[in-house]
Motif scaffolding. Structure first.
Motif, PDB file in Angstrom:
ATOM      1  N   ASP A   8     -57.508  42.868  17.663  1.00 48.70           N
ATOM      2  CA  ASP A   8     -57.141  41.796  18.585  1.00 48.70           C
ATOM      3  C   ASP A   8     -58.405  41.092  19.056  1.00 48.70           C
ATOM      4  OD1 ASP A   8     -54.480  42.350  18.346  1.00 48.70           O
ATOM      5  OD2 ASP A   8     -54.237  43.212  20.348  1.00 48.70           O
ATOM      6  N   LYS A   9     -58.309  39.797  19.313  1.00 46.80           N
ATOM      7  CA  LYS A   9     -59.526  39.022  19.551  1.00 46.80           C
ATOM      8  C   LYS A   9     -59.226  37.787  20.393  1.00 46.80           C
ATOM      9  CE  LYS A   9     -58.766  36.582  15.190  1.00 46.80           C
ATOM     10  NZ  LYS A   9     -59.292  36.261  13.847  1.00 46.80           N
ATOM     11  N   MET A  10     -60.302  37.070  20.760  1.00 46.53           N
ATOM     12  CA  MET A  10     -60.220  35.783  21.442  1.00 46.53           C
ATOM     13  C   MET A  10     -61.201  34.842  20.762  1.00 46.53           C
ATOM     14  SD  MET A  10     -58.935  34.052  24.143  1.00 46.53           S
ATOM     15  CE  MET A  10     -58.616  35.123  25.561  1.00 46.53           C
ATOM     16  N   GLY A  11     -60.731  33.669  20.332  1.00 49.54           N
ATOM     17  CA  GLY A  11     -61.589  32.712  19.634  1.00 49.54           C
ATOM     18  C   GLY A  11     -62.475  31.927  20.582  1.00 49.54           C
ATOM     19  N   TRP A  12     -63.334  31.105  20.011  1.00 51.76           N
ATOM     20  CA  TRP A  12     -64.274  30.302  20.796  1.00 51.76           C
ATOM     21  C   TRP A  12     -63.529  29.300  21.676  1.00 51.76           C
ATOM     22  CZ3 TRP A  12     -69.039  31.792  21.311  1.00 51.76           C
ATOM     23  CH2 TRP A  12     -69.682  32.482  20.275  1.00 51.76           C
ATOM     24  N   HIS A  13     -63.895  29.262  22.950  1.00 52.66           N
ATOM     25  CA  HIS A  13     -63.282  28.330  23.885  1.00 52.66           C
ATOM     26  C   HIS A  13     -64.109  28.278  25.162  1.00 52.66           C
ATOM     27  CE1 HIS A  13     -61.941  32.132  25.577  1.00 52.66           C
ATOM     28  NE2 HIS A  13     -61.621  31.477  26.692  1.00 52.66           N
ATOM     29  N   SER A  14     -63.806  27.310  26.008  1.00 53.92           N
ATOM     30  CA  SER A  14     -64.332  27.238  27.369  1.00 53.92           C
ATOM     31  C   SER A  14     -63.157  27.201  28.325  1.00 53.92           C
ATOM     32  CB  SER A  14     -65.192  25.987  27.569  1.00 53.92           C
ATOM     33  OG  SER A  14     -66.328  26.003  26.736  1.00 53.92           O
ATOM     34  N   ASP A  15     -63.331  27.786  29.485  1.00 55.80           N
ATOM     35  CA  ASP A  15     -62.296  27.724  30.520  1.00 55.80           C
ATOM     36  C   ASP A  15     -62.533  26.461  31.340  1.00 55.80           C
ATOM     37  OD1 ASP A  15     -61.092  30.177  29.784  1.00 55.80           O
ATOM     38  OD2 ASP A  15     -62.631  31.277  30.877  1.00 55.80           O
ATOM     39  N   ASP A  16     -62.154  25.326  30.762  1.00 57.02           N
ATOM     40  CA  ASP A  16     -62.467  24.040  31.371  1.00 57.02           C
ATOM     41  C   ASP A  16     -61.218  23.190  31.587  1.00 57.02           C
ATOM     42  OD1 ASP A  16     -61.898  23.543  28.720  1.00 57.02           O
ATOM     43  OD2 ASP A  16     -63.730  22.428  28.305  1.00 57.02           O
ATOM     44  N   GLU A  17     -60.064  23.827  31.742  1.00 55.68           N
ATOM     45  CA  GLU A  17     -58.839  23.090  32.009  1.00 55.68           C
ATOM     46  C   GLU A  17     -58.955  22.358  33.350  1.00 55.68           C
ATOM     47  OE1 GLU A  17     -58.198  26.044  29.008  1.00 55.68           O
ATOM     48  OE2 GLU A  17     -58.870  26.315  31.075  1.00 55.68           O
ATOM     49  N   PRO A  18     -58.360  21.170  33.469  1.00 52.13           N
ATOM     50  CA  PRO A  18     -58.502  20.366  34.693  1.00 52.13           C
ATOM     51  C   PRO A  18     -58.090  21.099  35.959  1.00 52.13           C
ATOM     52  CG  PRO A  18     -57.505  19.057  32.943  1.00 52.13           C
ATOM     53  CD  PRO A  18     -57.576  20.464  32.430  1.00 52.13           C
ATOM     54  N   GLU A  19     -57.056  21.963  35.874  1.00 53.25           N
ATOM     55  CA  GLU A  19     -56.576  22.634  37.079  1.00 53.25           C
ATOM     56  C   GLU A  19     -57.558  23.675  37.617  1.00 53.25           C
ATOM     57  OE1 GLU A  19     -53.997  24.471  33.692  1.00 53.25           O
ATOM     58  OE2 GLU A  19     -55.123  22.634  34.066  1.00 53.25           O
ATOM     59  N   LEU A  20     -58.626  23.972  36.863  1.00 50.12           N
ATOM     60  CA  LEU A  20     -59.642  24.908  37.329  1.00 50.12           C
ATOM     61  C   LEU A  20     -60.749  24.218  38.121  1.00 50.12           C
ATOM     62  CD1 LEU A  20     -60.004  27.222  34.182  1.00 50.12           C
ATOM     63  CD2 LEU A  20     -58.621  27.589  36.235  1.00 50.12           C
ATOM     64  N   GLY A  21     -60.756  22.897  38.160  1.00 50.47           N
ATOM     65  CA  GLY A  21     -61.752  22.183  38.942  1.00 50.47           C
ATOM     66  C   GLY A  21     -63.028  21.920  38.171  1.00 50.47           C
ATOM     67  N   LYS A  22     -64.019  21.349  38.870  1.00 50.56           N
ATOM     68  CA  LYS A  22     -65.236  20.852  38.223  1.00 50.56           C
ATOM     69  C   LYS A  22     -66.127  21.963  37.687  1.00 50.56           C
ATOM     70  CE  LYS A  22     -69.219  17.829  39.010  1.00 50.56           C
ATOM     71  NZ  LYS A  22     -69.929  16.963  39.986  1.00 50.56           N
ATOM     72  N   ASN A  23     -66.463  22.936  38.507  1.00 52.90           N
ATOM     73  CA  ASN A  23     -67.347  24.043  38.103  1.00 52.90           C
ATOM     74  C   ASN A  23     -66.652  25.370  38.403  1.00 52.90           C
ATOM     75  OD1 ASN A  23     -69.667  22.541  37.172  1.00 52.90           O
ATOM     76  ND2 ASN A  23     -70.137  22.096  39.315  1.00 52.90           N
ATOM     77  N   PRO A  24     -65.690  25.763  37.585  1.00 52.70           N
ATOM     78  CA  PRO A  24     -64.923  26.970  37.902  1.00 52.70           C
ATOM     79  C   PRO A  24     -65.765  28.240  37.824  1.00 52.70           C
ATOM     80  CG  PRO A  24     -64.407  26.207  35.686  1.00 52.70           C
ATOM     81  CD  PRO A  24     -65.254  25.136  36.321  1.00 52.70           C
ATOM     82  N   VAL A  25     -65.434  29.168  38.694  1.00 52.27           N
ATOM     83  CA  VAL A  25     -66.011  30.513  38.655  1.00 52.27           C
ATOM     84  C   VAL A  25     -64.971  31.434  38.036  1.00 52.27           C
ATOM     85  CG1 VAL A  25     -66.893  32.441  40.010  1.00 52.27           C
ATOM     86  CG2 VAL A  25     -67.457  30.078  40.665  1.00 52.27           C
ATOM     87  N   ILE A  26     -65.348  32.137  36.988  1.00 54.22           N
ATOM     88  CA  ILE A  26     -64.457  33.068  36.300  1.00 54.22           C
ATOM     89  C   ILE A  26     -65.045  34.468  36.451  1.00 54.22           C
ATOM     90  CG2 ILE A  26     -63.307  33.665  34.143  1.00 54.22           C
ATOM     91  CD1 ILE A  26     -62.585  30.873  35.119  1.00 54.22           C
ATOM     92  N   ALA A  27     -64.275  35.370  37.041  1.00 55.31           N
ATOM     93  CA  ALA A  27     -64.716  36.754  37.236  1.00 55.31           C
ATOM     94  C   ALA A  27     -63.940  37.649  36.272  1.00 55.31           C
ATOM     95  CB  ALA A  27     -64.499  37.191  38.673  1.00 55.31           C
TER      96      ALA A  27
END
Length: 202
Positions: A111-130
């Protein structure tokens, strides 16, 4: 919990805690979430075709929240009490009022996760992902989106660890969890985030 290792390559700010959760607690938490979370394997649409995602997932958070990626829309289920407890620990540490979490279950190294950024509009300008890891240690890789001369960043994320991606990381870097055939154990990953609530009064 010791102080984090901090990494600041161009356009990114990463804080890594190797021991955010004690090993015994992390193992019990993994077993609880494996049993009690309503895991689902969704389909996403890429290049006009439907694909089963190569992992199982769940989305929890405050009532009425939705999260959308790859034409897949997830409605927040109520917080699991143990997940909410983790959220309550992260809020003062990250200075972010996290209101949701995306949980991913990687059943084996296949199982895996491909290349991406968490940059969806609903996350705001500079999202913090923990991002919290439970279970098997997996390799987490980041690459610069525009400057190919920047070296990739690689983290081996052990059970109980926490990686915080902040600043402009999601603008300039992509990340992935590559497939690995040598790992047969489960990894559960919790990525806490703040979603901007929609104004339902309009």
């Amino acid at each position: 919990m010791n102080s984090p290792e901090v990494f600041t390559p161009p356009g990114a700010h990463l804080s890594f805690y190797a021991d955010f959760i004690f090993p015994e607690h992390a193992k019990r938490l993994q077993e609880t979430l494996r049993r009690e979370i309503a895991w689902r394997q969704d389909r996403i649409f890429l290049f006009g075709k439907s694909h089963l995602i190569p992992r199982r997932q769940a989305f929890q958070g405050e009532t009425g929240l939705h999260y959308q990626y790859s034409n897949l829309q997830l409605a927040a289920e109520p917080w699991h009490p143990d997940v909410k407890s983790l959220r309550d620990q992260l809020v003062p540490l990250c200075h972010v009022p996290f209101n949701s979490v995306l949980l991913n279950q990687y059943r084996t190294g296949g199982d895996k996760m491909g290349w991406h950024s968490d940059d969806e509009p609903e996350l705001g300008k500079n999202p913090v992902i923990a991002s919290i890891t439970l279970g098997a240690t997996r390799r987490f890789v980041l690459k610069h989106r525009y400057d190919k001369s920047q070296p990739k960043l690689t983290f081996d994320l052990p059970c109980g660890s926490l990686l915080i991606m902040a600043g402009q990381t999601q603008h300039y870097w992509q990340h992935a969890l590559p497939e690995t055939r040598r790992i047969h154990e489960e990894r559960i990953n919790l990525t806490f985030r703040y979603i901007i609530p929609k104004d339902t009064s309009l």
